[in-house]
Design a protein around this motif. Structure first.
Motif, PDB file in Angstrom:
ATOM      1  N   ASN A  98       0.794  -1.229   0.000  1.00  0.00           N
ATOM      2  CA  ASN A  98       0.000   0.000   0.000  1.00  0.00           C
ATOM      3  C   ASN A  98       0.827   1.281   0.000  1.00  0.00           C
ATOM      4  N   GLY A 121     -10.886  -0.384  -0.364  1.00  0.00           N
ATOM      5  CA  GLY A 121     -10.552  -0.714   1.016  1.00  0.00           C
ATOM      6  C   GLY A 121     -11.700  -0.497   1.981  1.00  0.00           C
ATOM      7  N   ASN A 166      -6.695  -4.865  -2.679  1.00  0.00           N
ATOM      8  CA  ASN A 166      -6.975  -3.939  -1.582  1.00  0.00           C
ATOM      9  C   ASN A 166      -8.261  -4.310  -0.854  1.00  0.00           C
TER      10      ASN A 166
END
Length: 523
Positions: free
Chosen positions: A353, A386, A440
């Motif tokens: 990330n 996310g 994600n």
């Protein structure tokens, strides 16, 4: 609609109605650590407090905590990812020689913050850190946008991270210690706020970076390279607003489980009674019922409390809290495995990330996509994914069909590993975006559940310390990720292979946890 019905409606908007239709009697089997031979008096009192919290049920107080504690999650991810977005442009302007320096700065701040705020939460209580940590973070985030050089930017970045670094320790503990047992799965859903923070910083990057970014160090000035500064200014202002809301929308009372460890039975009753009165709920707990359980402490009576040393401000206080995390063999194994899990994800998460903007840029270039606008648009899309990972995670953690929290982490880690391996084989710009979105989404199933699982299985008197050490270990590995990324080169697939392998190990560790919180209440 009366007050009680309104509160039920609010709770229903947070969770799936199917999840909140509770057969509580069959669901709640007891307290997670209730059978551990630590302090039988404290265990008995904890059971009374848990019974009372369930008697009061879900109220508007928990609804407020869900949103206000969620701000802490959002800020943590916001501050963490700002530096990954802004560091390259700031490095051009300041002609920095070690581009990963800002990554190390933010992780050092978060490491120290996790330890400081975590221990302080067990020593002086949850309330102080909850009220001031975001304020500290916001002040230095705003200041970072006005940094005159690379070193000062690193300092302000570090100090802002110090403030936000304790939030994940406090937010989960505070929310958990007010939750009825049947709603503990909402602790997993709280991690959706992490995605909100990611999306916010992604949108800010998309808005400012393409328009105000220089191309090389020779032409960089404040005027033509102010995009990264605007990201810091706006982000800091948002955090400031959140910090003000935390102390104005809800006047946080010290959590009853912390007060119980302090031996303040009268204050425990006062806190729970005040909530019951405000929301017109029953509360049968009395000081007499708590005192009838006895006095907490060691069986031989050498110390009045297992929660603190004789002097709270001594080194012995740290020893007491650390020893409490190994009070029994099962608790000790649980603590060690939790910390090991945080070490693993502390390396895997930032390798992906934090360096995601680089992956998107280098892989986009391989497929002929060089537009900065498209790059930051894709970054925003990936971060939006996310938000949704913790939603199925909460459902799975709640359901016995997915083996509770442990099963959710195993499934999430294995699926994430599979898609990491697949990501190394992308062959087009569209595949590049699609796989990063899926990764994600999936990694937040594991991560969100681990965030919830950790405080659930830690003893309440030592929850801040245990959680703080876990997150500090995570931040330490974040520092290592910057070193690995520097030598492994994020333009290659090597860091992605490392991430995939680490998630396989995480799945194995999750299967070995000795406690399963599903159907049980935290201490």
């Amino acid at each position: 609609m009366d007050t009680k019905e309104e509160e039920k409606a609010v709770a229903g908007t947070i969770a799936d109605p199917e999840l909140t239709s509770l057969d509580s009697a069959s669901l709640i089997k007891g307290d997670i650590l209730g059978q551990e031979s630590t302090d039988p008096v404290l265990n008995a009192k904890m059971k009374l407090v848990n019974d009372t919290i369930e008697e009061i049920g879900w109220t508007g107080y928990q609804t407020k905590l869900f949103f206000l504690n969620g701000f802490g999650y959002a800020v943590d991810s916001l501050i963490l990812l700002i530096q990954s977005i802004t560091a390259s442009q700031a490095a051009l302007e300041f002609r920095a020689t070690f581009a990963e320096g800002q990554t190390i700065a933010v992780y050092v701040g978060m490491l120290v913050g996790a330890l400081f705020w975590g221990l302080s939460a067990d020593v002086i209580g949850r309330k102080f850190a909850f009220n001031c940590s975001l304020m500290i973070s916001s002040v230095f985030a705003i200041a970072a946008g006005a940094s005159p050089n690379w070193e000062v930017l690193g300092l302000f970045n570090c100090l802002s991270a110090f403030g936000s670094g304790g939030n994940l320790v406090l937010d989960t503990a505070v929310f958990l210690e007010y939750l009825p047992g049947q709603y503990q799965y909402l602790l997993t859903l709280l991690a959706a706020w992490w995605g909100v923070g990611q999306l916010t910083v992604g949108l800010l990057a998309w808005a400012f970076m393409p328009k105000w970014s220089c191309l090389d160090s020779d032409s960089c000035t404040w005027q033509n390279n102010k995009g990264w500064r605007l990201v810091w200014f706006v982000s800091g202002a948002l955090v400031l607003v959140m910090s003000v809301l935390r102390v104005t929308v809800i006047r946080l009372k010290e959590t009853p489980k912390f007060l119980l460890g302090e031996g303040k039975d009268d204050e425990v009753v006062e806190v729970l009674s005040s909530i019951a009165v405000k929301y017109n709920r029953p509360c049968s707990l009395t000081v007499e019922r708590l005192q009838a359980c006895g006095v907490t402490g060691q069986p031989d009576g050498r110390r009045a409390s297992l929660s603190h040393a004789r002097n709270k401000w001594s080194i012995g206080e740290i020893t007491v809290h650390f020893r409490g995390l190994y009070a029994t063999k099962r608790i000790g194994i649980s603590t060690s495995l939790i910390w090991f899990s945080w070490l693993l994800i502390g390396l895997a998460y930032p390798l992906y990330n934090v360096f995601l903007p680089i992956y998107l840029k280098t892989r986009g270039a391989q497929f002929g996509e060089t537009s900065e606008y498209i790059r930051w648009r894709n970054y925003a899309l990936v971060n939006m994914a996310g938000i949704f990972g913790p939603i199925p995670a909460a459902y799975m953690a709640k359901s016995r069909y997915f083996w509770g929290r442990k099963g959710t982490m195993i499934i999430g880690a294995i699926l994430t590993s599979i898609f990491f391996f697949a990501y190394t084989q992308v062959r087009s710009a569209d595949q590049n975006v699609a796989f990063t979105v899926v990764v994600n989404f999936l990694l937040n199933i594991y991560y969100g559940t681990l965030y919830a699982f950790t405080p659930e299985v830690l003893p309440s008197a030592h929850r801040g310390t245990g959680n703080g050490i876990a997150i500090a270990l995570n931040r330490f590995m974040g520092i290592m990720s910057a070193v690995i990324a520097h030598f492994a080169d994020t333009a290659t697939s090597v860091p992605i292979y490392i991430c995939a392998a680490l998630y396989i190990v995480m799945a194995i560790v999750a299967a070995c946890f000795p406690f399963e919180p599903h159907g049980r209440r935290s201490s």
